[in-house]
Design a protein around this motif. Sequence first.
Motif, PDB file in Angstrom:
ATOM      1  N   ASP A 278       8.362  -2.754  10.109  1.00  0.00           N
ATOM      2  CA  ASP A 278       6.697  -1.427   9.385  1.00  0.00           C
ATOM      3  C   ASP A 278       5.413  -2.146   8.431  1.00  0.00           C
ATOM      4  OD1 ASP A 278       5.226   0.450   8.068  1.00  0.00           O
ATOM      5  OD2 ASP A 278       7.019   1.607   7.693  1.00  0.00           O
ATOM      6  N   VAL A 279       5.183  -2.654   9.217  1.00  0.00           N
ATOM      7  CA  VAL A 279       3.569  -3.086   8.480  1.00  0.00           C
ATOM      8  C   VAL A 279       2.911  -2.517   6.849  1.00  0.00           C
ATOM      9  CG1 VAL A 279       3.995  -5.357  10.002  1.00  0.00           C
ATOM     10  CG2 VAL A 279       1.520  -3.574   9.964  1.00  0.00           C
ATOM     11  N   ARG A 280       2.736  -1.653   7.563  1.00  0.00           N
ATOM     12  CA  ARG A 280       2.561  -0.620   7.067  1.00  0.00           C
ATOM     13  C   ARG A 280       2.948  -0.579   5.686  1.00  0.00           C
ATOM     14  NH1 ARG A 280       3.968   4.250   7.867  1.00  0.00           N
ATOM     15  NH2 ARG A 280       5.100   3.829   6.291  1.00  0.00           N
ATOM     16  N   LYS A 281       4.118  -0.510   5.219  1.00  0.00           N
ATOM     17  CA  LYS A 281       4.893  -0.676   3.940  1.00  0.00           C
ATOM     18  C   LYS A 281       4.549  -1.567   3.154  1.00  0.00           C
ATOM     19  CE  LYS A 281       9.022  -1.605   4.424  1.00  0.00           C
ATOM     20  NZ  LYS A 281      10.990  -1.180   4.549  1.00  0.00           N
ATOM     21  N   VAL A 282       4.123  -3.111   3.731  1.00  0.00           N
ATOM     22  CA  VAL A 282       3.864  -3.945   3.663  1.00  0.00           C
ATOM     23  C   VAL A 282       2.803  -4.112   2.896  1.00  0.00           C
ATOM     24  CG1 VAL A 282       3.815  -6.336   3.144  1.00  0.00           C
ATOM     25  CG2 VAL A 282       5.667  -5.700   5.137  1.00  0.00           C
ATOM     26  N   ALA A 283       1.449  -4.030   3.880  1.00  0.00           N
ATOM     27  CA  ALA A 283       0.154  -3.342   3.107  1.00  0.00           C
ATOM     28  C   ALA A 283       0.247  -2.946   1.985  1.00  0.00           C
ATOM     29  CB  ALA A 283      -0.440  -2.745   4.514  1.00  0.00           C
ATOM     30  N   GLU A 284       0.889  -1.597   1.739  1.00  0.00           N
ATOM     31  CA  GLU A 284       1.025  -0.986   0.619  1.00  0.00           C
ATOM     32  C   GLU A 284       1.126  -1.241  -0.850  1.00  0.00           C
ATOM     33  OE1 GLU A 284       2.527   2.999   1.619  1.00  0.00           O
ATOM     34  OE2 GLU A 284       1.401   3.806   3.299  1.00  0.00           O
ATOM     35  N   LYS A 285       1.654  -2.267  -0.610  1.00  0.00           N
ATOM     36  CA  LYS A 285       2.648  -2.912  -1.660  1.00  0.00           C
ATOM     37  C   LYS A 285       1.152  -3.547  -2.392  1.00  0.00           C
ATOM     38  CE  LYS A 285       7.215  -3.482  -0.932  1.00  0.00           C
ATOM     39  NZ  LYS A 285       8.211  -4.751   0.007  1.00  0.00           N
ATOM     40  N   PHE A 286      -0.073  -3.744  -1.605  1.00  0.00           N
ATOM     41  CA  PHE A 286      -0.624  -4.740  -1.708  1.00  0.00           C
ATOM     42  C   PHE A 286      -1.444  -3.528  -2.070  1.00  0.00           C
ATOM     43  CE2 PHE A 286       2.762  -7.685  -0.656  1.00  0.00           C
ATOM     44  CZ  PHE A 286       2.290  -8.568  -0.943  1.00  0.00           C
ATOM     45  N   GLY A 287      -1.634  -2.575  -2.096  1.00  0.00           N
ATOM     46  CA  GLY A 287      -3.084  -1.294  -2.589  1.00  0.00           C
ATOM     47  C   GLY A 287      -4.067  -1.005  -0.521  1.00  0.00           C
ATOM     48  N   GLY A 288      -2.949  -2.208  -0.064  1.00  0.00           N
ATOM     49  CA  GLY A 288      -3.147  -1.745   1.431  1.00  0.00           C
ATOM     50  C   GLY A 288      -3.225   0.012   2.369  1.00  0.00           C
ATOM     51  N   GLY A 289      -3.352  -0.124   2.941  1.00  0.00           N
ATOM     52  CA  GLY A 289      -2.417   1.030   4.531  1.00  0.00           C
ATOM     53  C   GLY A 289      -2.813   0.765   5.858  1.00  0.00           C
ATOM     54  N   GLY A 290      -2.506   1.948   6.451  1.00  0.00           N
ATOM     55  CA  GLY A 290      -2.533   1.712   7.987  1.00  0.00           C
ATOM     56  C   GLY A 290      -1.198   2.459   8.751  1.00  0.00           C
ATOM     57  N   HIS A 291      -1.001   1.819   9.671  1.00  0.00           N
ATOM     58  CA  HIS A 291      -0.397   2.427  10.733  1.00  0.00           C
ATOM     59  C   HIS A 291       1.856   1.293  11.093  1.00  0.00           C
ATOM     60  CE1 HIS A 291      -3.684   5.056  12.309  1.00  0.00           C
ATOM     61  NE2 HIS A 291      -3.313   4.137  12.805  1.00  0.00           N
ATOM     62  N   ILE A 292       2.250   1.962  11.453  1.00  0.00           N
ATOM     63  CA  ILE A 292       3.849   1.654  11.149  1.00  0.00           C
ATOM     64  C   ILE A 292       3.365   0.010  12.024  1.00  0.00           C
ATOM     65  CG2 ILE A 292       5.962   1.350  12.398  1.00  0.00           C
ATOM     66  CD1 ILE A 292       6.275   4.190  11.631  1.00  0.00           C
ATOM     67  N   ARG A 293       2.887  -0.019  13.027  1.00  0.00           N
ATOM     68  CA  ARG A 293       2.632  -1.380  13.941  1.00  0.00           C
ATOM     69  C   ARG A 293       1.634  -2.193  13.192  1.00  0.00           C
ATOM     70  NH1 ARG A 293       6.676  -0.979  13.746  1.00  0.00           N
ATOM     71  NH2 ARG A 293       8.696   0.419  15.296  1.00  0.00           N
ATOM     72  N   ALA A 294      -0.100  -1.643  12.538  1.00  0.00           N
ATOM     73  CA  ALA A 294      -0.691  -2.136  12.696  1.00  0.00           C
ATOM     74  C   ALA A 294      -1.528  -1.729  11.155  1.00  0.00           C
ATOM     75  CB  ALA A 294      -1.850  -1.923  13.707  1.00  0.00           C
ATOM     76  N   ALA A 295      -1.540  -2.914  10.076  1.00  0.00           N
ATOM     77  CA  ALA A 295      -2.026  -1.881   9.188  1.00  0.00           C
ATOM     78  C   ALA A 295      -3.021  -3.805   8.406  1.00  0.00           C
ATOM     79  CB  ALA A 295      -0.998  -2.714   7.522  1.00  0.00           C
ATOM     80  N   GLY A 296      -3.522  -3.162   7.287  1.00  0.00           N
ATOM     81  CA  GLY A 296      -4.487  -4.196   6.920  1.00  0.00           C
ATOM     82  C   GLY A 296      -4.799  -3.976   5.122  1.00  0.00           C
ATOM     83  N   LEU A 297      -5.289  -5.020   4.304  1.00  0.00           N
ATOM     84  CA  LEU A 297      -5.255  -5.360   2.781  1.00  0.00           C
ATOM     85  C   LEU A 297      -5.913  -5.949   2.679  1.00  0.00           C
ATOM     86  CD1 LEU A 297      -3.161  -7.467   1.631  1.00  0.00           C
ATOM     87  CD2 LEU A 297      -1.535  -6.583   3.624  1.00  0.00           C
ATOM     88  N   LYS A 298      -6.514  -5.937   1.191  1.00  0.00           N
ATOM     89  CA  LYS A 298      -7.296  -7.368   0.395  1.00  0.00           C
ATOM     90  C   LYS A 298      -6.987  -7.711  -0.565  1.00  0.00           C
ATOM     91  CE  LYS A 298     -12.295  -7.805  -0.215  1.00  0.00           C
ATOM     92  NZ  LYS A 298     -13.730  -6.677  -0.081  1.00  0.00           N
TER      93      LYS A 298
END
Length: 319
Positions: A278-298
């Motif tokens: 679940d890459v969305r979970k990782v993205a959210e840790k850094f203020g990002g978001g998205g879907h389970i299989r596709a996410a992003g952050l900055k």
Amino acid sequence: MTIDRIINILMKSNKIFVTFHQSPDGDSLGSSLALINGLRSINKNIFIVSKEAIPENFSFLSLSNEIDGNLKEIPSNADCLVTLDCGNVERLNCDVKLDNRNFIVINIDHHLSNDYYGDINYVDTKAASVGEIIYRILTEMKIDIDTKIAECIYTSILTDTGSFRHSNTTYNTHLIAGELINTGLDFSSVHRKIFDNKKIEIIKLQGLVIDSLYTNDSKDICIMKLTEDMLSKVGVKECDSADLISIGLKIVSVEIAILLKETEDGVKVSLRSKNYVDVRKVAEKFGGGGHIRAAGLKLDAPIEEVEKILLKELEKELI
């Protein structure tokens, strides 16, 4: 029902404005232009607000010339703002303050991480794309889906499902695609215009990214970088990162692909996974978001530092 409320507000509003997330993709652009084309067909005053111009490979869409980066603010006389495919206010592609306003905000999205910042929030996490939701709204309004609108919605669906291969693709996705094709839509042409219409500089850029990619020790994470130096070397200012990150997932052993994109104000990170992370979970840790299989952050840090931080975090997900 929320869709009925949305339709009611759209029909009552005299001046409607539409916006989407920063660095717009096929879903945000296709769904927005579908809504604008549809509502203009019944003589509604509807306009697009964007700080960015439309990427060249989507310029074939009807009314795409209006996404030129000139209208950046919501006018004071607006009745309604429709935000599409954007989970939080900070990522909106316009200058807007949601406090002290007179217009209604309709937030339409399919991201699980949506902040529900609108007066009306329609967030369907089962929809593969926002284009599917716009299709539903337009059909319930009994607006004729002509080939121009069909082209916009098909673009939305095609890009957000990875040409119908991502796990978010559903029976309903294919059903809607079939209805769009029934309008006389040349779906092969849409695919060619989006995916087979690259400048030679972009292909050369892909070569530089491929040449520099590597995997971690266990070969289940692929790390790719798109630096400002690479862009300068081939003579381009911008590139669609979706094409690049998909390259990493083609490696047989890889479960996660990371693309680190260097910009003037930080590093944009795209994350993709194949089967179970679940890459969305990782993205959210850094203020990002998205879907389970596709996410992003900055992140506002040097690219080498971002690389180390994310690699360490993602390796935890593979244990």
